[in-house]
Design a protein around this motif. Structure first.
Motif, PDB file in Angstrom:
ATOM      1  N   SER A  90       0.854  -1.183   0.000  1.00  0.00           N
ATOM      2  CA  SER A  90       0.000   0.000   0.000  1.00  0.00           C
ATOM      3  C   SER A  90       0.890   1.233   0.000  1.00  0.00           C
TER       4      SER A  90
ATOM      5  N   SER B  98      -8.230   3.937  -3.242  1.00  0.00           N
ATOM      6  CA  SER B  98      -7.407   3.014  -2.483  1.00  0.00           C
ATOM      7  C   SER B  98      -7.854   1.594  -2.794  1.00  0.00           C
TER       8      SER B  98
ATOM      9  N   THR C  71      -6.227  -0.988  -1.912  1.00  0.00           N
ATOM     10  CA  THR C  71      -5.972  -1.741  -0.687  1.00  0.00           C
ATOM     11  C   THR C  71      -7.172  -1.671   0.253  1.00  0.00           C
TER      12      THR C  71
ATOM     13  N   VAL D 146      -1.065  -6.199   4.681  1.00  0.00           N
ATOM     14  CA  VAL D 146      -0.684  -5.024   3.915  1.00  0.00           C
ATOM     15  C   VAL D 146       0.707  -4.579   4.360  1.00  0.00           C
TER      16      VAL D 146
END
Length: 147
Positions: free
Chosen positions: A117, A130, A132, A145
């Motif tokens: 990320s 995003s 992620t 992550v």
């Protein structure tokens, strides 16, 4: 602990860090590694942010992107195998990156997703989104992550 780990990669320095960590974890747990690269589709209209291209140019551009993506996952597979990890490279063509990641995790019956990320905040996160965050909120298996 884990039997199949999905690691996402775009070939960036940050994603290479996630790949190294995924290979180490797969090696330590005896898990198989699935390396995923999502190839975007070329935008086809002005409203999607593109310039007009004829179909042959579009196909050529998307083919180059797919070949680059294949090279990225092939490198991960080679790296994993040299560490004694069973690995497979997967290419998916989609504009919906996060949904492709979640779908691949289900399709390949993975029990962990590892991804990098950028940690964008504020206006950058609003404008760039995003992936992620989307994976974290929509995936039914653990997501690790790395930054």
């Amino acid at each position: 602990m884990y039997t199949r780990i999905l690691v996402t990669t775009d070939g960036s320095t940050l994603s290479k860090k996630a790949v190294r960590s995924a290979i180490e974890l797969a090696s330590a747990t005896g898990a198989e590694l699935i390396a995923l690269h999502v190839v975007p589709r070329y935008p086809v209209s002005y409203f999607e942010g593109s310039i007009s291209m004829n179909p042959e140019e579009l196909a050529s551009t998307e083919k180059r992107w797919a070949e680059k993506g294949q090279a990225i996952v092939d490198a991960v597979v080679t790296q994993a195998r040299s560490a004694g990890v069973t690995a497979k490279g997967v290419i998916t063509k989609s504009d919906l990156v996060a949904e492709s990641i979640v779908g691949a995790a289900k399709k390949y019956k993975c029990d962990l997703v590892m991804m990098a990320s950028h940690g964008r905040k504020g206006i950058k996160r609003l404008l760039l989104g995003s992936e992620t965050q989307h994976v974290l909120t929509h995936c039914t298996i653990p997501v690790l992550v790395l930054r």
